[in-house]
Design an enzyme around this catalytic site. Structure first.
Site, PDB file in Angstrom:
ATOM      1  N   GLU A  45       2.577   0.801   5.258  1.00 48.99           N
ATOM      2  CA  GLU A  45       2.919   2.065   5.004  1.00 48.99           C
ATOM      3  C   GLU A  45       3.857   3.323   5.436  1.00 48.99           C
ATOM      4  O   GLU A  45       2.706   3.809   6.476  1.00 48.99           O
ATOM      5  CB  GLU A  45       3.295   2.521   3.065  1.00 48.99           C
ATOM      6  CG  GLU A  45       4.137   2.681   2.976  1.00 48.99           C
ATOM      7  CD  GLU A  45       4.893   3.021   1.225  1.00 48.99           C
ATOM      8  OE1 GLU A  45       2.926   2.735   0.925  1.00 48.99           O
ATOM      9  OE2 GLU A  45       5.335   4.107   0.930  1.00 48.99           O
ATOM     10  N   ASN A  63       6.667   2.557  -1.791  1.00 46.71           N
ATOM     11  CA  ASN A  63       7.810   3.566  -1.868  1.00 46.71           C
ATOM     12  C   ASN A  63       8.755   3.831  -1.015  1.00 46.71           C
ATOM     13  O   ASN A  63       9.636   4.316  -1.272  1.00 46.71           O
ATOM     14  CB  ASN A  63       7.002   4.679  -2.849  1.00 46.71           C
ATOM     15  CG  ASN A  63       5.914   4.353  -4.364  1.00 46.71           C
ATOM     16  OD1 ASN A  63       5.917   2.699  -4.096  1.00 46.71           O
ATOM     17  ND2 ASN A  63       5.296   5.364  -4.782  1.00 46.71           N
ATOM     18  N   TYR A  75      -4.063  -3.225  -8.551  1.00 44.62           N
ATOM     19  CA  TYR A  75      -5.073  -2.080  -7.758  1.00 44.62           C
ATOM     20  C   TYR A  75      -6.090  -2.076  -8.975  1.00 44.62           C
ATOM     21  O   TYR A  75      -5.637  -2.332 -10.393  1.00 44.62           O
ATOM     22  CB  TYR A  75      -4.409  -0.465  -7.995  1.00 44.62           C
ATOM     23  CG  TYR A  75      -3.391  -0.681  -6.454  1.00 44.62           C
ATOM     24  CD1 TYR A  75      -4.419  -0.320  -5.357  1.00 44.62           C
ATOM     25  CD2 TYR A  75      -1.996  -0.596  -6.482  1.00 44.62           C
ATOM     26  CE1 TYR A  75      -3.672  -0.371  -3.739  1.00 44.62           C
ATOM     27  CE2 TYR A  75      -1.522  -0.338  -5.977  1.00 44.62           C
ATOM     28  CZ  TYR A  75      -1.879  -0.748  -4.212  1.00 44.62           C
ATOM     29  OH  TYR A  75      -0.954  -0.471  -3.204  1.00 44.62           O
ATOM     30  N   GLU A  98       0.072  -5.974  -2.316  1.00 47.50           N
ATOM     31  CA  GLU A  98      -0.222  -4.797  -2.728  1.00 47.50           C
ATOM     32  C   GLU A  98      -1.213  -5.665  -3.687  1.00 47.50           C
ATOM     33  O   GLU A  98      -1.388  -5.039  -4.759  1.00 47.50           O
ATOM     34  CB  GLU A  98       0.250  -3.731  -3.233  1.00 47.50           C
ATOM     35  CG  GLU A  98       1.378  -3.066  -2.000  1.00 47.50           C
ATOM     36  CD  GLU A  98       1.806  -1.701  -2.778  1.00 47.50           C
ATOM     37  OE1 GLU A  98       1.280  -1.100  -3.435  1.00 47.50           O
ATOM     38  OE2 GLU A  98       3.773  -1.595  -2.708  1.00 47.50           O
ATOM     39  N   ASN A 117      11.047  -2.653  -3.261  1.00 50.48           N
ATOM     40  CA  ASN A 117       9.315  -2.672  -3.813  1.00 50.48           C
ATOM     41  C   ASN A 117       9.255  -1.904  -5.149  1.00 50.48           C
ATOM     42  O   ASN A 117      10.168  -0.638  -5.846  1.00 50.48           O
ATOM     43  CB  ASN A 117       8.611  -1.142  -2.789  1.00 50.48           C
ATOM     44  CG  ASN A 117       7.561  -0.983  -2.767  1.00 50.48           C
ATOM     45  OD1 ASN A 117       6.233  -1.470  -2.822  1.00 50.48           O
ATOM     46  ND2 ASN A 117       6.949   0.315  -3.671  1.00 50.48           N
ATOM     47  N   GLU A 118       8.891  -2.809  -5.885  1.00 50.86           N
ATOM     48  CA  GLU A 118       7.872  -2.259  -7.133  1.00 50.86           C
ATOM     49  C   GLU A 118       9.539  -1.597  -7.703  1.00 50.86           C
ATOM     50  O   GLU A 118       9.066   0.218  -8.563  1.00 50.86           O
ATOM     51  CB  GLU A 118       7.212  -0.861  -7.010  1.00 50.86           C
ATOM     52  CG  GLU A 118       5.244  -1.587  -6.441  1.00 50.86           C
ATOM     53  CD  GLU A 118       4.518  -0.307  -6.375  1.00 50.86           C
ATOM     54  OE1 GLU A 118       4.607   0.489  -6.919  1.00 50.86           O
ATOM     55  OE2 GLU A 118       3.482  -0.893  -6.418  1.00 50.86           O
ATOM     56  N   GLN A 142      -4.206  -0.177   1.907  1.00 48.61           N
ATOM     57  CA  GLN A 142      -3.390  -0.265   3.225  1.00 48.61           C
ATOM     58  C   GLN A 142      -3.932  -0.661   4.488  1.00 48.61           C
ATOM     59  O   GLN A 142      -5.131  -0.682   4.391  1.00 48.61           O
ATOM     60  CB  GLN A 142      -2.409   0.689   2.916  1.00 48.61           C
ATOM     61  CG  GLN A 142      -0.796   1.246   1.940  1.00 48.61           C
ATOM     62  CD  GLN A 142      -0.608   1.813   2.437  1.00 48.61           C
ATOM     63  OE1 GLN A 142      -0.655   2.798   3.554  1.00 48.61           O
ATOM     64  NE2 GLN A 142       0.228   2.633   1.096  1.00 48.61           N
TER      65      GLN A 142
END
Ligand code: AHR
Length: 505
Positions: A27, A72, A244, A292, A172-173, A354
């Site tokens: 990212e 993000n 996560y 992710e 994304n999200e 990442q």
């Protein structure tokens, strides 16, 4: 010492292991790109400014796919800023990470780097501040051969051949209220469907990933998936989930059982998909893209580091979420990989988040050689060894009580079979005692093939041992094993991850 038995049946398979399970994520955030993979001032930098010591470690890591450019970040990104002559590219504010984006690494530079290090590019499009038109234009720029304004612009910018990017993430999200352009499931489902439709008109050969939930703790988890699947039915191939894990309040037992958490999360999503696919009459099941996942001390970030970041100076490549990983983090990463393997029938892709510096297996500093964090090892070894079909494996092990997941087996195992070769990945979640594991199977003989490896607390250290720029004590060492009457025995130290290769006799 406790004892556990792992019952192996090479015919009991779950599904083919896709190489895409070993994806990674870059990212434009913190020091992942700038001062990470790209640092023209570093002595190892190549002619394009990319660090060759980092590139060598990326190759050694063995990742297959790279998701890019966010995260993000993508929800405010204007891809046109990142192409064309470098000295004419605009410097922009990146509102997602309160940073300054110079666009000195853009689409062409990144695509060429990804190819050089052997990573398939998985692009995300901006569905935060933008929509179908801009996503389709980016796709045309990347994949259309020649003869249109956008494809000829790409050629004029130095890429005669199309990039041929097959994998695309639709935003994304978007379920998260931290996301630029955050949407309700209905709003997102609509824009994702229309973007997918238009992108498919431009290039029918692409595979699309629609955004699922950004965690199992989201208030919309479940209802989000149902709405999004209904709206994008027949238009997308995969749905994402993000996961996560972290050690909270010193509760190591629960943390070490994070793989159980991921198992349940994946199975819940798979259950929802099965119901929706049946109701919608979908012929082709959707894949789950765990695009992710990792250990991330997110609570610390949210409670201590986020506010100063968002209110401080706008900085270029600030050090954000550079978690330094200890032994337990590596063991948990091994368990999370096990969970992905166990669900190889539904999980079609996964990206550890990442790659460099930002919650990453590879770390850099401007005045040092790049180094491997503890979590590098289970990823690299699993990616190198897992081949063929994932196995369904029965475990008989003592139980460990956890506050988060109840009683869980102390030994976590996943494995693959390819011909007569069985690869096993084992975790001793018990951090108090070693466990002797017997690897065997009814009516079959097994023998050791190749070196067995273990990663645990290094001699003379404790579980908080980490790898730093100066020393990297946490690394795999040889695991002693014994063969007894067609079975293989090994003692896994307390708090350890191991890889054992067997041949079926
Ligand atoms: O990987 C760090 C961030 O975590 C990503 O930008 C975002 O998608 C997720 O919340």
């Amino acid at each position: 010492m406790t004892h556990a038995r792992i019952e192996l049946d090479p015919a009991a398979t779950v599904g083919r292991v896709s190489p895409r399970l070993f994806g990674t994520f870059v990212e434009h955030m913190g020091r992942c790109v700038y001062d990470g993979i790209h640092a023209p001032e570093h002595p190892s930098a190549d002619a394009d400014g990319f660090r060759t010591d980092v590139a060598d470690l990326v190759r050694e890591l063995g990742a297959t796919v790279v998701r890019y450019p966010g995260g993000n970040f993508v929800s405010g990104f204007e891809w046109e800023d990142s192409v064309g002559p470098r000295d004419e590219r605009p410097v922009r504010l990146d509102a997602a990470w309160h940073s300054v984006e110079t666009n000195q690494v853009g689409l062409h530079e990144f695509a060429s780097w990804a190819q050089r290090v052997g990573l398939e590019l998985m692009m995300a499009v901006n569905l935060g501040t933008r929509g179908p038109r801009d996503a389709a234009r980016l796709l045309e720029y990347c994949n259309f051969p020649a003869g249109t304004a956008l494809s000829d612009e790409r050629r004029a910018n130095g890429a005669e051949d199309p990039f041929g990017i097959r994998l695309w993430c639709l935003g994304n999200e978007m379920d998260g209220d931290w996301q630029i352009g955050h949407k309700t499931a209905h709003e997102y489902g609509r824009i994702a469907a229309e973007t997918a439709r238009l992108m498919r008109f431009v290039d029918p050969g692409i595979e699309l990933v629609v955004a699922g939930s950004s965690s199992a703790g989201q208030p919309t988890f479940g209802s989000w998936e149902r709405e999004v699947v209904r709206q994008t039915a027949g238009l997308v191939e995969h749905i994402s989930l993000h996961a996560y894990y972290e050690e909270l309040d010193g509760d190591l037992d629960s943390f070490l059982a994070s793989g159980v958490g991921l198992d349940r999360y994946i199975e819940e999503v798979a259950g929802i998909l099965a119901e929706e696919e049946a109701a919608l009459g979908l012929e082709r099941p959707l894949g789950i893209s765990v695009d992710e996942w990792n250990v991330w001390y997110q609570t610390r970030f949210n409670e201590q580091d986020k506010e100063p970041l968002l209110t401080g100076e706008w900085a270029y490549a600030p050090a954000i979420i550079e978690d330094e990983y200890a032994v337990a983090d590596a063991v948990v990463v091994g368990s999370l990989l096990n969970s992905l393997l166990r669900h190889a029938d539904r999980v079609t892709m996964a990206n550890q988040a990442q790659l460099v510096n930002v919650i990453a297996p590879i770390r850099t500093e401007p005045d040092a050689a790049a180094w491997r964090q503890t979590i590098f090892w289970p990823f690299a070894i699993t990616a190198a060894r897992a081949r063929g079909e994932a196995l369904r494996i029965a475990v008989d092990a003592p139980l460990v009580s956890t506050a988060a997941y109840g009683d869980v087996p102390s030994v976590d195992v996943a494995g693959t079979v390819d011909g007569d070769r069985v690869e096993l990945f084992l975790v001793n979640r018990d951090h108090r005692a070693p466990v002797e594991v017997t690897l065997g199977g009814a009516g079959q003989g097994f023998a050791l093939a190749g070196e067995a490896l273990v990663l645990t607390v290094p001699e003379g250290r404790d579980r908080f041992a980490t790898n730093t720029r100066d020393e990297q004590p946490v690394r795999p060492t040889a695991l002693p094993v014994r063969e007894v009457a067609g079975e293989v025995l090994a003692t896994l130290p307390a708090l350890s991850w191991a890889a054992v290769s067997l041949t079926v006799r």
